[in-house]
Design a protein around this motif. Structure first.
Motif, PDB file in Angstrom:
ATOM      1  N   ARG A 409       0.828  -1.190   0.000  1.00  0.00           N
ATOM      2  CA  ARG A 409       0.000   0.000   0.000  1.00  0.00           C
ATOM      3  C   ARG A 409       0.871   1.252   0.000  1.00  0.00           C
ATOM      4  NH1 ARG A 409      -4.660  -1.239  -1.675  1.00  0.00           N
ATOM      5  NH2 ARG A 409      -5.516   0.624  -0.668  1.00  0.00           N
ATOM      6  N   ASP A 410       0.323   2.355  -0.508  1.00  0.00           N
ATOM      7  CA  ASP A 410       1.049   3.619  -0.491  1.00  0.00           C
ATOM      8  C   ASP A 410       1.098   4.189   0.929  1.00  0.00           C
ATOM      9  OD1 ASP A 410       1.526   3.522  -3.170  1.00  0.00           O
ATOM     10  OD2 ASP A 410      -0.258   4.688  -3.705  1.00  0.00           O
ATOM     11  N   PHE A 411       2.110   4.969   1.177  1.00  0.00           N
ATOM     12  CA  PHE A 411       2.318   5.571   2.499  1.00  0.00           C
ATOM     13  C   PHE A 411       1.210   6.581   2.781  1.00  0.00           C
ATOM     14  CE2 PHE A 411       4.043   8.784   5.341  1.00  0.00           C
ATOM     15  CZ  PHE A 411       4.555   8.005   6.364  1.00  0.00           C
ATOM     16  N   THR A 412       0.672   6.511   3.987  1.00  0.00           N
ATOM     17  CA  THR A 412      -0.323   7.483   4.438  1.00  0.00           C
ATOM     18  C   THR A 412       0.143   8.067   5.769  1.00  0.00           C
ATOM     19  OG1 THR A 412      -1.590   5.795   5.622  1.00  0.00           O
ATOM     20  CG2 THR A 412      -2.176   6.207   3.293  1.00  0.00           C
ATOM     21  N   GLN A 413      -0.735   8.758   6.429  1.00  0.00           N
ATOM     22  CA  GLN A 413      -0.377   9.349   7.701  1.00  0.00           C
ATOM     23  C   GLN A 413      -0.076   8.297   8.757  1.00  0.00           C
ATOM     24  OE1 GLN A 413       0.135  12.561   8.050  1.00  0.00           O
ATOM     25  NE2 GLN A 413      -0.496  12.915   5.912  1.00  0.00           N
ATOM     26  N   MET A 414      -0.657   7.091   8.557  1.00  0.00           N
ATOM     27  CA  MET A 414      -0.415   6.014   9.521  1.00  0.00           C
ATOM     28  C   MET A 414       0.840   5.252   9.112  1.00  0.00           C
ATOM     29  SD  MET A 414      -4.321   4.618  10.001  1.00  0.00           S
ATOM     30  CE  MET A 414      -3.708   3.359  11.129  1.00  0.00           C
ATOM     31  N   ASP A 415       1.904   5.528   9.795  1.00  0.00           N
ATOM     32  CA  ASP A 415       3.195   4.908   9.473  1.00  0.00           C
ATOM     33  C   ASP A 415       3.326   3.622  10.290  1.00  0.00           C
ATOM     34  OD1 ASP A 415       5.617   4.358   8.483  1.00  0.00           O
ATOM     35  OD2 ASP A 415       6.658   6.069   9.373  1.00  0.00           O
ATOM     36  N   THR A 416       2.559   2.591   9.914  1.00  0.00           N
ATOM     37  CA  THR A 416       2.578   1.324  10.642  1.00  0.00           C
ATOM     38  C   THR A 416       2.662   0.173   9.653  1.00  0.00           C
ATOM     39  OG1 THR A 416       0.160   1.208  10.615  1.00  0.00           O
ATOM     40  CG2 THR A 416       1.186   2.268  12.521  1.00  0.00           C
ATOM     41  N   PHE A 417       3.038  -0.992  10.210  1.00  0.00           N
ATOM     42  CA  PHE A 417       3.049  -2.205   9.384  1.00  0.00           C
ATOM     43  C   PHE A 417       1.627  -2.530   8.902  1.00  0.00           C
ATOM     44  CE2 PHE A 417       7.072  -4.833  10.258  1.00  0.00           C
ATOM     45  CZ  PHE A 417       7.852  -3.732   9.927  1.00  0.00           C
ATOM     46  N   ARG A 418       1.582  -3.041   7.687  1.00  0.00           N
ATOM     47  CA  ARG A 418       0.322  -3.467   7.117  1.00  0.00           C
ATOM     48  C   ARG A 418       0.521  -4.811   6.409  1.00  0.00           C
ATOM     49  NH1 ARG A 418      -2.679   1.766   4.404  1.00  0.00           N
ATOM     50  NH2 ARG A 418      -2.548   3.160   6.209  1.00  0.00           N
ATOM     51  N   PRO A 419      -0.543  -5.595   6.270  1.00  0.00           N
ATOM     52  CA  PRO A 419      -0.385  -6.858   5.542  1.00  0.00           C
ATOM     53  C   PRO A 419       0.106  -6.604   4.118  1.00  0.00           C
ATOM     54  CG  PRO A 419      -2.482  -6.810   6.693  1.00  0.00           C
ATOM     55  CD  PRO A 419      -1.893  -5.432   6.809  1.00  0.00           C
ATOM     56  N   ALA A 420       1.160  -7.328   3.737  1.00  0.00           N
ATOM     57  CA  ALA A 420       1.784  -7.094   2.435  1.00  0.00           C
ATOM     58  C   ALA A 420       1.930  -8.361   1.606  1.00  0.00           C
ATOM     59  CB  ALA A 420       3.150  -6.436   2.611  1.00  0.00           C
TER      60      ALA A 420
END
Length: 925
Positions: A409-420
């Motif tokens: 996913r593209d970077f947003t304000q939430m700088d957290t790990f995401r399922p990739a």
């Protein structure tokens, strides 16, 4: 003689004596003879001899039993006699005779008085047999069965008998096999045995002829046939099945094993489990499925619109797949093969740019184990940076028989790990069979469907989002773009129908429809299976498992198994059948080993349809008509039919066995012949309202227009009749040519190429009768009975008013028109004196038929008629009504003339039969 002495007197007296014979006699007579041989001989003595008469024997008499014998005196003096048969003596009727015989002398004188008889002697006569009868077998034919590879002491015993009465001739002393070179022998008692071990595979039946001899060496008149069947060694297994079953398309379901039964050699069974598998991996994508295009299938199954086909058929507009290897031998099913060296870069204009939290990726894939000890990644789809960096935004790849979907996913304000990364480990990925994969993304949830079954990822890896950048991305199929024109991680396998649908996910119902198999196993009459039979189908109905405790019930259930193919035009060829059986005995896991069965279903080729397009092939139109918003309708009289030839079943109602069949089409293309369309001046159009209520879509380009979707021929007719051509600058246009062709099953069956030539007339003069004249006389319409009837162009075929009225109207009209035309041409000649105008005037002149009167229609009337026709067409477009195909077919020749009035219609029809036009000449005024 007795002498009596009396003193003083001497007297001599004679006393008569009785004859004398033996006390018993034994005789022998041969049957069918009359002389009896006696022991001792028949002789009577009389002590009265030589006294005449008294010392002679006159007769022998037989007493008791009505024996068929008589005694005859041969010599009266010597007393010799003979015993003879009075009739036929048959040993078979009586072997021995016993009776009493007495001898009689001749008495005291010639008158025969005073006969003396001897004592009674017993005569015993034996009848000797003659070998007059041949042996006869007690049975007319003998049957026996033996098991192969076994030596028998006695397979069976034949028996003959003889009607003769004596032991010598009535007893059978020998039997003999009359058939030469047989592996059998027979002894004196008639026991037949085999002399070698017989093989069921070599010969299953023997017929030998056996004869018999009695002890007199008389041979039987007729030999007896002996049939010996060789049966195989009892091996448990299925019997009564055929290795090949022929299936004719369109016949529904057909029984596969109508006489099949399981032989268990008498062993007690507790349960039988049978698995029938239909193996169709070599047909299409693993089964006989519809071979329409991916877009057509999606519309047919009700899928959401907006999908992008990343592996379309190569064409001018879709040229990025032209370099890929295709497999064209799969019943028109478009399949791309990747050998680890090819890839396709999808153009930016095609790549979906609006992938949100919801989208679907779907594809057919056939893949085997990756080569090498350390398997590399094999990429199906990859979206990565085009230059500089090497970031993968999303990709789908195979690694060590695992399917992995990467989504950054593209970077947003939430700088957290995401399922990739989402991983699935499935056997289907490397089994070298076709499977349908659908990935539904509802971020952060990703679900995989394989052949309609749902699988959750066994591993989900989180990662940081990708930082935004201005770097363009490249979508690649079959590999991954690594930046600077380099690709890596090539795919090895086959793909088909790779699509992306942004913004929506696919439902399970649609997924099941897209991968639905049209052939499979079936059971006729489920009610007749019985309560003791359990059965189960796999989702594709290619595997059937049946289980029961009673052998007869299992045998009966298996006869109900059938094959079915619901396609109207199935893929011909072989389908393999594999049957495996497990038998359990009481108290044991398995007690009998049943060999597997391999058979085939042969799907016969269907009767191929012949798709025919007919209609008017030449259209002449005013230049002004092309500039109207409605444009010019090109194929208003088009007709599409399909026929098949049934050469084996010709009927009276269908001549030569030609039958009209109804089936779907999947696309029709209208192509421009010659130069492509100039978007600034001209276009081909079809109004969206023509597709409402139909499973049809349309796309157009400078090369033509394509109507596609799985729908009926009637709906295609209605849609094609609405295709219109517009030209905003027709001044320099003389003609345009178009070509129409249609297809069924993605090009498996194609129609003829129907060519239409549109001529542009830059003046209204004579347009009406030109259009009548260029109408093709061989245009054929389908009659009610299915036959093709040509529209006659003869004069006598048109309805005319009474003769007198026609002559008057024609004369007046001719005079007026000739005067007007003469003035008009003089004015034109004086105004335009150039050579080109002179040529144009010459071209406008007609070839006259000296034998008949030629009438030219007033051009002003044609202009009015054309204007009325344009107004009528605009009203039809505003109302958006579909024209009925039967009305169009029956009224196409008179539609234009009806707008101009009844009188003009009569004149136009008369002119049509008289004028001869050069089709290559442009009319100019």
């Amino acid at each position: 003689t007795c002498i009596i002495q009396i003193p003083g007197i001497s007297l001599a007296l004679w006393v008569l004596q009785k004859p004398w014979i033996e006390t018993s006699y034994h005789g022998v007579i041969t049957e069918n003879m009359d002389t009896v041989l006696l022991d001792p001989p028949l002789v009577a003595l009389d002590k009265d001899a030589p006294v005449p008469y008294a010392g002679e024997i006159c007769a022998f008499k037989i007493h008791g039993q009505e024996a068929p014998f008589e005694a005859v005196v041969l010599n009266r003096t010597s007393g010799e006699g003979v015993l003879r048969a009075r009739g036929h003596v048959d040993c078979e009727l009586q072997k021995e005779y016993t009776f009493v015989i007495q001898a009689y002398d001749c008495g005291a004188g010639a008158n025969g008085a005073g006969w003396k008889k001897s004592h009674k002697a017993v005569v015993h006569i034996q009848v000797d047999d003659v070998n007059e009868f041949a042996p006869v077998f007690r049975e007319s034919v003998y049957h026996a069965t033996l098991t192969e590879a076994k030596i028998y002491d006695s397979i069976l015993q034949v028996e003959a008998w003889d009607q003769d009465c004596s032991p010598q001739y009535s007893q059978i002393c020998n039997y003999e096999i009359a058939t030469p070179d047989t592996p059998f022998a027979i002894d004196r008692n008639g026991n037949i045995r085999n002399t070698e071990r017989l093989s069921y595979d070599k010969q299953q039946h023997y017929k030998i002829m056996v004869t018999a001899y009695d002890c007199g060496q008389k041979r039987a008149a007729d030999s007896v046939p002996v049939h010996i069947d060789v049966k195989p060694v009892c091996k448990p297994g299925w019997q009564g099945w055929n290795k090949r079953v022929d299936y004719e398309p369109g016949t529904g379901s057909k029984q596969l094993f109508p006489k099949m039964h399981l032989e268990t050699c008498g062993g007690p069974l507790s349960s039988v489990r049978v698995m029938v598998e239909l193996q169709t991996s070599h047909i299409g994508k693993g089964c006989d499925r519809e071979t329409y295009s991916e877009k057509s299938l999606q519309k047919l199954c009700g899928a959401a619109s907006g999908s992008t086909d990343l592996l379309p058929a190569p064409s001018v507009a879709t040229n990025w797949t032209a370099s890929l290897l295709t497999d064209s031998g799969r019943d028109s099913d478009l399949i791309f093969r990747f050998d680890g060296r090819q890839a396709a870069n999808v153009p930016d204009r095609v790549v979906p740019q609006n992938l949100t939290d919801q989208f679907t990726i779907a594809t057919w894939m056939k893949h085997g184990p990756s080569p090498g000890l350390r398997a590399e990644k094999e990429t199906l789809l990859c979206n990565s940076d085009k230059t500089e960096m090497n970031r993968h935004h999303y990709s789908l790849y195979v690694h060590n028989c695992r399917l992995v979907f990467l989504l950054r996913r593209d970077f947003t304000q939430m700088d957290t790990f995401r399922p990739a990364e989402f991983h699935w480990k499935l056997d289907q990925i490397c089994d070298k069979e076709w499977h349908y994969y659908v990935i539904n993304v509802e971020f952060p949830t990703v679900t995989l469907f394989v052949d309609g079954m749902t699988y959750e990822p066994y591993l989900v890896t989180d990662d940081w989002p990708i930082h935004p950048s201005q770097i363009d991305v490249q979508l690649t199929v079959g590999a991954c773009w690594q930046g600077r024109s380099m690709t890596t991680e090539y795919f090895r396998g086959s793909l088909s129908g790779l699509t992306i649908r942004p913004g929506k996910i696919e439902t399970q119902k649609v997924i099941s429809c897209l991968q639905a198999c049209k052939e499979g196993l079936d059971i006729n009459s489920l009610e007749s299976l019985g309560k003791g039979i359990k059965f189960h189908f796999n989702p594709a109905q290619s595997v059937l498992v049946m289980e029961g405790e009673d052998l007869e019930s299992v045998n009966m259930a298996l006869t109900k198994v059938s094959y079915i193919n619901s396609r109207q035009f199935p893929t011909p060829g072989l389908r393999k059948l594999h049957i495996s059986t497990t038998v359990q005995c009481f108290g044991e896991d398995t007690c009998i080993s049943i060999p597997d069965i391999k058979a085939v279903v042969m799907v016969l080729p269907p009767s191929e349809p012949r798709i025919t397009i007919t209609g008017v092939e030449r259209l002449v139109q005013l230049a002004d008509d092309f500039t109207t918003p409605a444009g010019v309708v090109l194929f208003k009289d088009i007709r599409i039919i399909s026929t098949v030839t049934k050469t084996d079943e010709p009927t009276a109602s269908h001549r030569l066995g030609v039958l009209e069949v109804m089936h779907n089409l999947d696309y029709c293309d209208v192509l421009v012949i010659g130069e492509e369309l100039n978007p600034e001046e001209e276009s081909l159009e079809i109004h969206h309202s023509s597709l409402i209520g139909k499973h049809l879509d349309a796309t157009n380009s400078t090369s033509g227009i394509s109507v596609y979707g799985v729908d009926s021929m009637l709906h295609y007719e209605q849609a094609i009749r609405q295709v219109r051509y517009r030209n905003w600058r027709p001044a320099g246009l003389l003609e345009r040519k178009f070509r129409l062709s249609c297809s069924e099953l993605n090009g498996r069956y194609t129609s003829n190429e129907f060519n239409l030539e549109v001529s542009v007339v830059h003046s209204s003069e004579a347009v009406e009768h030109v259009n009548h004249m260029v109408a093709q006389p061989h245009f054929a319409a389908t009659a009610e009975d299915g036959s093709l009837s040509s529209h006659s162009m003869a004069m006598g075929h048109f309805c005319t008013p009474p003769a007198a009225t026609v002559v008057i109207v024609m004369c007046i009209a001719a005079l007026v028109v000739i005067v007007v035309l003469g003035i008009y041409r003089i004015h034109t000649t004086n105004q335009d004196g150039s050579k080109s105008d002179e040529d144009g005037g010459k071209e406008a002149e007609m070839d006259w038929d000296d034998s008949t009167l030629t009438i030219t229609v007033n051009p002003m009337e044609n202009i009015d008629a054309a204007q009325k026709e344009d107004e009528a067409r605009e009203e039809e477009l505003e109302e958006e009504e579909d024209e009925d195909e039967d009305e169009l077919a029956g009224e196409n020749s008179s539609a234009d003339s009806e707008d101009s009035g009844e009188e003009e219609e009569t004149e136009a029809h008369n002119i049509k039969g008289k004028l001869e036009w050069d089709h290559h000449t442009t009319l100019q005024y």
